[in-house]
Scaffold this motif. Sequence first.
Motif, PDB file in Angstrom:
ATOM      1  N   ILE A   1      25.488  25.542 -17.834  1.00 11.42           N
ATOM      2  CA  ILE A   1      26.323  24.327 -18.075  1.00 11.42           C
ATOM      3  C   ILE A   1      26.192  23.255 -17.169  1.00 11.42           C
ATOM      4  O   ILE A   1      26.094  23.364 -15.969  1.00 11.42           O
ATOM      5  CB  ILE A   1      27.916  25.044 -17.824  1.00 11.42           C
ATOM      6  N   CYS A   2      25.967  21.952 -17.710  1.00 11.87           N
ATOM      7  CA  CYS A   2      25.632  20.963 -16.835  1.00 11.87           C
ATOM      8  C   CYS A   2      26.432  19.602 -17.026  1.00 11.87           C
ATOM      9  O   CYS A   2      27.299  19.574 -17.908  1.00 11.87           O
ATOM     10  CB  CYS A   2      24.153  20.468 -16.975  1.00 11.87           C
ATOM     11  N   ASN A   3      26.271  18.711 -16.166  1.00 12.14           N
ATOM     12  CA  ASN A   3      27.329  17.452 -16.158  1.00 12.14           C
ATOM     13  C   ASN A   3      26.257  16.231 -16.025  1.00 12.14           C
ATOM     14  O   ASN A   3      26.655  15.213 -15.216  1.00 12.14           O
ATOM     15  CB  ASN A   3      28.203  17.570 -15.106  1.00 12.14           C
ATOM     16  N   ASP A   4      25.204  16.340 -16.605  1.00 13.34           N
ATOM     17  CA  ASP A   4      24.171  15.425 -16.287  1.00 13.34           C
ATOM     18  C   ASP A   4      23.395  14.975 -17.722  1.00 13.34           C
ATOM     19  O   ASP A   4      22.777  15.976 -18.239  1.00 13.34           O
ATOM     20  CB  ASP A   4      23.230  15.669 -15.257  1.00 13.34           C
ATOM     21  N   ILE A   5      23.156  13.915 -18.055  1.00 16.39           N
ATOM     22  CA  ILE A   5      22.372  13.692 -19.391  1.00 16.39           C
ATOM     23  C   ILE A   5      21.080  13.863 -19.287  1.00 16.39           C
ATOM     24  O   ILE A   5      20.547  14.541 -20.308  1.00 16.39           O
ATOM     25  CB  ILE A   5      22.870  12.175 -19.711  1.00 16.39           C
ATOM     26  N   LYS A   6      20.387  13.427 -18.288  1.00 18.17           N
ATOM     27  CA  LYS A   6      18.950  13.787 -18.016  1.00 18.17           C
ATOM     28  C   LYS A   6      18.610  15.344 -18.054  1.00 18.17           C
ATOM     29  O   LYS A   6      17.587  15.729 -18.489  1.00 18.17           O
ATOM     30  CB  LYS A   6      18.397  13.034 -16.824  1.00 18.17           C
ATOM     31  N   ILE A   7      19.493  15.965 -17.242  1.00 17.61           N
ATOM     32  CA  ILE A   7      19.191  17.526 -17.295  1.00 17.61           C
ATOM     33  C   ILE A   7      19.492  18.220 -18.805  1.00 17.61           C
ATOM     34  O   ILE A   7      18.704  19.118 -18.923  1.00 17.61           O
ATOM     35  CB  ILE A   7      20.324  18.087 -16.327  1.00 17.61           C
ATOM     36  N   ALA A   8      20.549  17.923 -19.471  1.00 17.18           N
ATOM     37  CA  ALA A   8      20.963  18.278 -20.795  1.00 17.18           C
ATOM     38  C   ALA A   8      19.756  18.013 -21.646  1.00 17.18           C
ATOM     39  O   ALA A   8      19.255  18.791 -22.232  1.00 17.18           O
ATOM     40  CB  ALA A   8      22.090  17.698 -21.034  1.00 17.18           C
ATOM     41  N   ASN A   9      19.199  16.794 -21.616  1.00 14.53           N
ATOM     42  CA  ASN A   9      17.931  16.336 -22.360  1.00 14.53           C
ATOM     43  C   ASN A   9      16.872  17.126 -21.954  1.00 14.53           C
ATOM     44  O   ASN A   9      16.061  17.719 -23.042  1.00 14.53           O
ATOM     45  CB  ASN A   9      17.575  15.068 -22.084  1.00 14.53           C
ATOM     46  N   GLU A  10      16.604  17.744 -20.898  1.00 18.02           N
ATOM     47  CA  GLU A  10      15.467  18.530 -20.309  1.00 18.02           C
ATOM     48  C   GLU A  10      15.731  20.023 -20.899  1.00 18.02           C
ATOM     49  O   GLU A  10      15.006  20.583 -21.476  1.00 18.02           O
ATOM     50  CB  GLU A  10      15.429  18.513 -18.715  1.00 18.02           C
ATOM     51  N   LEU A  11      16.831  20.478 -20.497  1.00 16.34           N
ATOM     52  CA  LEU A  11      17.212  21.672 -21.138  1.00 16.34           C
ATOM     53  C   LEU A  11      17.210  22.016 -22.610  1.00 16.34           C
ATOM     54  O   LEU A  11      16.963  23.099 -23.119  1.00 16.34           O
ATOM     55  CB  LEU A  11      18.583  22.264 -20.468  1.00 16.34           C
ATOM     56  N   GLY A  12      17.333  20.957 -23.316  1.00 16.24           N
ATOM     57  CA  GLY A  12      17.518  20.978 -24.855  1.00 16.24           C
ATOM     58  C   GLY A  12      16.271  21.058 -25.249  1.00 16.24           C
ATOM     59  O   GLY A  12      16.009  21.716 -26.543  1.00 16.24           O
ATOM     60  N   SER A  13      15.053  21.034 -24.576  1.00 15.79           N
ATOM     61  CA  SER A  13      13.909  21.278 -25.172  1.00 15.79           C
ATOM     62  C   SER A  13      13.269  22.728 -25.207  1.00 15.79           C
ATOM     63  O   SER A  13      12.188  22.880 -25.512  1.00 15.79           O
ATOM     64  CB  SER A  13      12.880  20.246 -24.700  1.00 15.79           C
ATOM     65  N   PHE A  14      14.027  23.394 -24.219  1.00 16.68           N
ATOM     66  CA  PHE A  14      13.513  24.976 -23.858  1.00 16.68           C
ATOM     67  C   PHE A  14      14.323  25.825 -25.025  1.00 16.68           C
ATOM     68  O   PHE A  14      15.407  25.992 -25.131  1.00 16.68           O
ATOM     69  CB  PHE A  14      14.141  25.235 -22.680  1.00 16.68           C
ATOM     70  N   PRO A  15      13.326  26.527 -25.771  1.00 19.19           N
ATOM     71  CA  PRO A  15      13.819  27.391 -26.747  1.00 19.19           C
ATOM     72  C   PRO A  15      14.717  28.716 -26.192  1.00 19.19           C
ATOM     73  O   PRO A  15      15.585  28.936 -27.067  1.00 19.19           O
ATOM     74  CB  PRO A  15      12.392  28.059 -27.280  1.00 19.19           C
ATOM     75  N   TYR A  16      14.561  28.966 -25.212  1.00 19.18           N
ATOM     76  CA  TYR A  16      15.654  30.276 -24.653  1.00 19.18           C
ATOM     77  C   TYR A  16      16.597  29.807 -23.744  1.00 19.18           C
ATOM     78  O   TYR A  16      17.365  30.704 -23.428  1.00 19.18           O
ATOM     79  CB  TYR A  16      14.659  31.297 -24.108  1.00 19.18           C
ATOM     80  N   VAL A  17      16.782  28.494 -23.604  1.00 16.83           N
ATOM     81  CA  VAL A  17      18.108  28.280 -22.692  1.00 16.83           C
ATOM     82  C   VAL A  17      19.174  27.804 -23.660  1.00 16.83           C
ATOM     83  O   VAL A  17      19.211  26.887 -24.480  1.00 16.83           O
ATOM     84  CB  VAL A  17      17.677  26.884 -21.995  1.00 16.83           C
ATOM     85  N   GLU A  18      20.459  28.365 -23.434  1.00 19.30           N
ATOM     86  CA  GLU A  18      21.596  27.961 -24.018  1.00 19.30           C
ATOM     87  C   GLU A  18      22.215  27.083 -23.244  1.00 19.30           C
ATOM     88  O   GLU A  18      22.671  27.345 -22.109  1.00 19.30           O
ATOM     89  CB  GLU A  18      22.280  29.277 -24.449  1.00 19.30           C
TER      90      GLU A  18
END
Length: 256
Positions: A123-140
């Motif tokens: 659970i994050c509160n940063d747009i750049k971090i969310a964008n990074e995590l969104g590209s990883f297949p196993y990260v919810e």
Amino acid sequence: MGQPRPDRIKQMLHYLWQHRHLTSQQAIELFGYAEATVRRDFHYIANRYPGMVRGHGRIDFDDSADNKEYVFDVKKTLQGAAKREIAAFARTLINDGDCFFLDSGSTCLELAKNLTDARVKVICNDIKIANELGSFPYVESYIIGGLIRPGYFSVGESLALEMINAFSVACAFISCDALSLETGVTNATMFEVGVKKRLIQRSQKVILMADHTKFDTVKPHAVTTLSCIHTIISDGALPAAVRLRYQQAGCNLIIV
């Protein structure tokens, strides 16, 4: 042999970040640079970082510019190697199946980049971090909603606090602008303070990632005392005397 340009640029950017302006005479006196070197480096900074404005014999940090992405770029440049080392160690504390909060900021972004093959819930509160995590297949991944801070890409204000209340996690990885034994963790602006406090409240364990430049400094807005921080991760450039003081005060300080 003179100091390499990347090191000079980082040193001048750090001064600009703290003081918002730097004259060529200050660069010569403070850092021992040659006048011709300063002129060339000022030209490089002004061209590379759009928020830096070059004037006669000086360079200024332009806080009024509409495009704020340069603010994040400057912050990311500062202590880049140390932040990557801290993030790499923090990654070793994360196991598959973990659910945790990940705060905003450049060090937290480096940790996010290390989660490529992780099977975790973040659970994050940063747009750049969310964008990074969104590209990883196993990260919810979940992003906290709310007002976005221009140039820093963090999310805050009351909407963010309400959404954080929907989660209760084992661990939070947070960043800071400053920390000291006397005043604890402090922030330069009020914007992220409420979110950081709520992340701490909703986590069983809090891990603070802070490079050596953050220690023994104080910013205007209080976040928490160090008694609420379970582990502090920092880099090897932290002086031994500072390290010892924090450890003797009861801080679980890990140097990478």
